[in-house]
Design a protein around this motif. Structure first.
Motif, PDB file in Angstrom:
ATOM      1  N   TYR A 502      74.831  32.404 -73.438  1.00 35.97           N
ATOM      2  CA  TYR A 502      74.012  32.852 -74.561  1.00 35.97           C
ATOM      3  C   TYR A 502      74.781  32.713 -75.867  1.00 35.97           C
ATOM      4  N   THR A 503      74.005  32.616 -76.944  1.00 35.72           N
ATOM      5  CA  THR A 503      74.544  32.637 -78.303  1.00 35.72           C
ATOM      6  C   THR A 503      73.662  33.543 -79.139  1.00 35.72           C
ATOM      7  N   GLY A 504      74.281  34.414 -79.895  1.00 33.80           N
ATOM      8  CA  GLY A 504      73.531  35.307 -80.769  1.00 33.80           C
ATOM      9  C   GLY A 504      74.072  35.257 -82.184  1.00 33.80           C
ATOM     10  N   ALA A 523      67.632  43.746 -91.184  1.00 32.05           N
ATOM     11  CA  ALA A 523      68.482  42.965 -90.284  1.00 32.05           C
ATOM     12  C   ALA A 523      67.640  42.017 -89.450  1.00 32.05           C
ATOM     13  N   GLY A 524      68.298  41.007 -88.918  1.00 31.99           N
ATOM     14  CA  GLY A 524      67.641  40.054 -88.033  1.00 31.99           C
ATOM     15  C   GLY A 524      68.630  39.476 -87.053  1.00 31.99           C
ATOM     16  N   ARG A 525      68.110  39.038 -85.919  1.00 33.23           N
ATOM     17  CA  ARG A 525      68.965  38.473 -84.881  1.00 33.23           C
ATOM     18  C   ARG A 525      68.267  37.269 -84.267  1.00 33.23           C
ATOM     19  N   TYR A 526      69.025  36.206 -84.063  1.00 32.07           N
ATOM     20  CA  TYR A 526      68.513  35.034 -83.355  1.00 32.07           C
ATOM     21  C   TYR A 526      69.306  34.902 -82.059  1.00 32.07           C
ATOM     22  N   THR A 527      68.590  34.841 -80.942  1.00 30.58           N
ATOM     23  CA  THR A 527      69.227  34.770 -79.634  1.00 30.58           C
ATOM     24  C   THR A 527      68.788  33.510 -78.905  1.00 30.58           C
ATOM     25  N   PHE A 528      69.753  32.795 -78.360  1.00 30.72           N
ATOM     26  CA  PHE A 528      69.485  31.599 -77.554  1.00 30.72           C
ATOM     27  C   PHE A 528      70.186  31.775 -76.213  1.00 30.72           C
ATOM     28  N   ASP A 533      70.438  27.271 -62.747  1.00 27.97           N
ATOM     29  CA  ASP A 533      70.543  27.412 -61.293  1.00 27.97           C
ATOM     30  C   ASP A 533      70.049  26.107 -60.699  1.00 27.97           C
ATOM     31  N   ALA A 534      68.937  26.148 -59.966  1.00 29.34           N
ATOM     32  CA  ALA A 534      68.368  24.885 -59.484  1.00 29.34           C
ATOM     33  C   ALA A 534      67.808  24.082 -60.646  1.00 29.34           C
ATOM     34  N   THR A 535      67.302  24.804 -61.650  1.00 33.44           N
ATOM     35  CA  THR A 535      66.794  24.172 -62.867  1.00 33.44           C
ATOM     36  C   THR A 535      67.423  24.852 -64.072  1.00 33.44           C
ATOM     37  N   THR A 536      67.280  24.243 -65.243  1.00 36.55           N
ATOM     38  CA  THR A 536      67.796  24.823 -66.479  1.00 36.55           C
ATOM     39  C   THR A 536      66.634  25.365 -67.294  1.00 36.55           C
ATOM     40  N   ILE A 537      66.740  26.643 -67.670  1.00 31.62           N
ATOM     41  CA  ILE A 537      65.695  27.297 -68.447  1.00 31.62           C
ATOM     42  C   ILE A 537      66.310  27.797 -69.737  1.00 31.62           C
ATOM     43  N   GLU A 538      65.710  27.461 -70.863  1.00 25.28           N
ATOM     44  CA  GLU A 538      66.202  27.891 -72.167  1.00 25.28           C
ATOM     45  C   GLU A 538      65.206  28.856 -72.798  1.00 25.28           C
ATOM     46  N   SER A 539      65.737  29.940 -73.391  1.00 27.28           N
ATOM     47  CA  SER A 539      64.909  30.933 -74.071  1.00 27.28           C
ATOM     48  C   SER A 539      65.523  31.209 -75.439  1.00 27.28           C
ATOM     49  N   LYS A 540      64.681  31.410 -76.433  1.00 27.82           N
ATOM     50  CA  LYS A 540      65.178  31.708 -77.770  1.00 27.82           C
ATOM     51  C   LYS A 540      64.137  32.528 -78.522  1.00 27.82           C
ATOM     52  N   LYS A 541      64.637  33.386 -79.413  1.00 23.58           N
ATOM     53  CA  LYS A 541      63.719  34.229 -80.171  1.00 23.58           C
ATOM     54  C   LYS A 541      64.463  34.853 -81.362  1.00 23.58           C
ATOM     55  N   PHE A 566      64.781  41.290 -77.292  1.00 27.92           N
ATOM     56  CA  PHE A 566      64.615  40.040 -76.546  1.00 27.92           C
ATOM     57  C   PHE A 566      65.791  39.947 -75.582  1.00 27.92           C
ATOM     58  N   ILE A 567      65.526  40.177 -74.295  1.00 33.64           N
ATOM     59  CA  ILE A 567      66.599  40.215 -73.312  1.00 33.64           C
ATOM     60  C   ILE A 567      66.265  39.299 -72.145  1.00 33.64           C
ATOM     61  N   PRO A 568      66.869  38.123 -72.044  1.00 34.82           N
ATOM     62  CA  PRO A 568      66.694  37.292 -70.848  1.00 34.82           C
ATOM     63  C   PRO A 568      67.192  38.037 -69.614  1.00 34.82           C
ATOM     64  N   GLN A 569      66.542  37.792 -68.470  1.00 37.00           N
ATOM     65  CA  GLN A 569      66.853  38.525 -67.259  1.00 37.00           C
ATOM     66  C   GLN A 569      67.217  37.582 -66.123  1.00 37.00           C
TER      67      GLN A 569
END
Length: 790
Positions: A502-504, A523-528, A533-541, A566-569
């Motif tokens: 992750y990058t924040g 304030a603001g935050r950008y999270t990537f 695993d078997a596939t690559t999944i990208e999330s950002k917000k 925004f919390i990837p799980q």
């Protein structure tokens, strides 16, 4: 009966306070910075007596009832020159002193030691929480459990009663002290250590208090500080650092269930100039249990080195190793079809022949702090965690009404590797009449985890080879014990994998108007996040934050807050699809006030948290297939009250109350038939009350002696797991009474604590449909400890 006992304890404490002896004279001082501003949070030592006082927000500190004579006052800021001043105390008079620090206000962030060893109350958070704002002015409920509180309650680890000091906190899945999961505000609090998110499915290894300075609990989203974290909040364990004061402490604790514990804390300088400092904490412990055949032995090593590169740059490196050898993970669980607590507290369904479990955790931090100028400071940090466990978990294959149980033993090996990098700046500047407290930074990290619970062996057999709970036999089970495959590398046999990076990026500006009486936070935050695993999944917000804090007077503020999450799980769904990230928002209103010249703090807060896509354990899963469910939406609403500090001289209090209502507000299309709308969220109490009072005699022959007492009371508890609403059998209300006596004089402290004084059968558990399971807490538990300072 319980009410009478509590009333009696309160009367005794009040009587002790009223008869406290007085005499001698007083010292009243003020601490200012090089630019003439008052400085709060500075610890001043009265060298001859070894006692300390901490300056309040006006820079004022006081020593009362001091025997007449000449004394030396000492201020020792980490890696900076010591400040000393002599003072003469006369009977029935107050000596006034002024002490000035050579640093300016902007240079003090991160140098002032948060809290104080003689205080239940902290005025600021640690540097690892990144904010430079005093707690009174932060638009959020943040509570700090100081090392004084930890010592007064004889707490030995994060899983040993810390949560009773914070409103609404409950603890789940206590696998014999392996790791600590804390819930509050209807969700799990993310686990942080020194400002990095070390949360994992089964981790981190619970911190031993021997190397812990204090613990910070942040309620609600903490993304503006930490770049990630659960909407419910976080807890941040802050480890001990060098102070530059040459000192040490050795302690031995002996207690019920064969507890024997020794610790050593060394602090000092490695060179004459004071630029190179060290801190070393060592601990060793053996402990059995009130349950048959259960034990938990551990040790830890925690060295820290800091070096002052120049007047404005501090480099700190620390390493911690924790090791645990213990009985199998499932040894605390008991099962029955008849209900909760139907067997004696010391009953166990485990077996002494199972191979002991072993966990080892290495962690390392390197931290650089550089004062760019009077107004700007840069902090950079890298950290690495490497944890391995070789363990097993016992769980029933079937539980029959006649008490016959067939037990399965699962492997539960794991390997966690996490690496983190952080850099942020704090600024304190003015533009015209507007004051700005600026925070900006970046977080990067990677989390890797492997788990093998895919190997299972049935140690009991049907038709006469079962484990009989009514007539237990702890000899060799019918099918013996397994030899799990550990020759194959864990990477090849793992059935669960986590590979996340992750990058924040975040920015916050706290704008102060009208001499900083009104503070607007934007304030603001950008999270990537990337999951591989078997596939690559990208999330950002991008998630915004807005807060407002208004000072009614110098000791009172009111605030309002809006924040998004925004919390990837990571988790395992039966569909095979990856879980969606958590999204949601938090609205919070509160009032904070300091009383009695800043010695006592109170916080009252109301909140509402909405979370989408939260993961929760699937009630139909087993240790061999620990699947999760993804909820549609959940609501958590509540009220929190927190009180911490000193009421009168010598009488300190930690008290809190929380009302929590957390429930499923929208059902998932996939799991609506399993968890219905309106179902209570697992793992909290609707009403949660805690109190801890400590009185120390201030003078006379009994000076330094004291008494402590407190209770925890939980009403309308929800179970650990999802059940049909209403449950077939609700968990009973929970009441626990603790207390202790102590005596401290100069270099020696003696402590005796009693937990569960009323010897209640206390437990948590859940209805699993075909059977119930529960974990009992210890019966009356006594601990004696002696500490020597040198």
């Amino acid at each position: 009966m319980k009410t009478k006992i509590l009333f009696t304890l309160l009367c005794l404490l009040s009587t002790a306070a009223s008869f406290a002896q007085r005499g001698g004279g007083n010292i009243s001082g003020k601490i200012t910075s090089a630019d003439g501003n008052p400085v709060g949070g500075i610890s001043v030592e009265l060298v001859e007596s070894g006692i300390n006082a901490v300056s309040n927000h006006e820079g004022i500190f006081q020593f009362r009832n001091i025997k007449a004579g000449n004394y030396n006052l000492l201020i020792s800021l980490r890696n900076h020159e010591e400040i000393r001043q002599t003072v003469t105390v006369e009977n029935n008079k107050t000596a006034a002193v002024n002490m000035q620090i050579s640093l300016q206000v902007g240079e003090l962030q991160g140098i002032i030691v948060t809290g104080n060893k003689n205080s239940f109350k902290a005025d600021r958070t640690s540097q690892s929480l990144r904010i430079a704002t005093p707690l009174l002015e932060v638009p959020q409920n943040i509570q700090v459990v100081t090392n004084k509180v930890l010592a007064s309650q004889s707490i030995t680890s994060m899983s040993d009663g810390v949560i009773k000091n914070v409103s609404g906190a409950t603890r789940l899945e206590h696998w014999s002290d392996v790791y600590t999961r804390v819930n509050a505000r209807g969700g799990r609090l993310a686990a942080f250590r020194n400002g990095v998110n070390v949360t994992s499915d089964w981790g981190p290894l619970t911190e031993d208090v021997s190397f812990v300075d204090h613990i910070e609990f942040v309620k609600g989203p903490a993304g503006f500080m930490m770049s990630n974290g659960e909407p419910a909040g976080i807890y941040n364990v802050v480890t001990k650092k060098p102070t530059g004061i040459q000192k040490g402490e050795a302690a031995i604790t002996y207690g019920s269930f064969d507890l024997l514990r020794a610790s050593l804390d060394l602090d000092g300088k490695l060179d004459k100039t004071g630029k190179l400092l060290y801190r070393l904490n060592l601990m060793g412990q053996t402990k059995n249990s009130f349950r048959d055949y259960e034990f938990n032995d551990r040790f830890s090593i925690a060295p820290v080195i800091s070096y002052q590169l120049d007047e404005k740059t501090l480099l700190t490196a620390e390493y911690t190793y924790q090791h645990v050898t213990m009985s199998d993970l499932g040894s605390a669980y008991v099962f029955s079809t008849d209900g909760y607590a139907v067997y004696p507290r010391n009953f166990s369904m485990s077996n002494p022949g199972i191979e002991p479990n072993k966990v080892g955790e290495h962690s390392a931090f390197v931290n650089l702090q550089h004062q760019l100028d009077d107004n700007w400071k840069l902090t950079a940090q890298i950290a690495h965690f490497n944890s391995k466990q070789r363990s097993s978990d016992i769980w029933p294959n079937s539980v029959q009404p006649d008490g016959k149980v067939i037990r399965d033993l699962y492997s539960f090996d794991g390997h966690i590797k996490n690496t983190y990098g952080q850099a942020f700046v704090n600024g304190d500047v003015n533009t015209g009449k507007v004051h700005h407290r600026i925070l900006a930074g970046v977080d990067v990290g990677s989390k890797e985890a492997l788990y093998d619970w895919g190997q299972m062996f049935q140690i009991d057999s049907a038709n006469g080879g079962e484990f009989d709970a009514h007539a237990p036999n702890y000899g060799k089970p019918a099918n013996g014990f397994p030899v799990f495959d550990r020759t194959t590398p864990l990477d090849q046999r793992a059935v669960s994998r986590v590979n996340q990076s992750y990058t924040g990026l975040y920015f916050q500006d706290e704008l102060g108007f009208w001499d900083n009486r009104i503070r607007l936070t934007v304030a603001g935050r950008y999270t990537f996040v990337k999951d591989q695993d078997a596939t690559t999944i990208e999330s950002k917000k991008f998630t915004p934050r807005a807060g407002l804090s208004v000072s009614i007077d110098r000791s009172t503020s009111v605030y309002a807050l809006y924040d998004q999450s925004f919390i990837p799980q990571t988790g395992r769904l039966r569909s095979g699809n990856p879980p969606k990230p958590i999204t949601g928002n938090n609205i919070e209103f509160g009032v904070k006030k300091n009383w009695f010249d800043g010695k006592l703090s109170t916080t009252a807060a109301v909140y509402r948290i909405i979370k989408n896509n939260e993961l929760s354990a699937d009630p139909t899963s087993t240790p061999a297939e620990p699947y999760s469910l993804q909820l549609g939406q959940s609501h958590a609403e509540g009220l929190e009250l927190d009180v911490m500090g000193e009421i009168v001289n010598g009488l300190s209090v930690v008290a809190n109350y929380a009302y929590t209502d957390a429930y499923v507000s929208k059902v998932s299309e996939s799991y609506g038939s399993v968890i219905a709308k309106g179902t209570r969220i697992a793992g909290f109490a609707k009403h949660n009350v805690n109190t801890w009072l400590t009185y120390t005699v201030q003078g006379g022959a009994l000076k330094g002696a004291g008494v402590s007492a407190g209770f925890s009371y939980q009403i309308e508890r929800s179970s650990w797991s999802w059940t049909t609403e209403p449950s077939r059998m609700a968990l009973p209300n929970y009441f626990r009474l603790d207390g202790g006596l102590f005596w401290e004089r100069k270099k020696i402290r003696l402590t005796a604590n009693v937990f569960n004084i009323l010897d209640e059968y206390l437990y948590t558990g859940a209805d699993y449909g075909s059977y119930y399971y529960w974990q009992a807490e210890p019966p009356r538990d006594i601990r004696f400890s002696i500490a020597y300072k040198f």
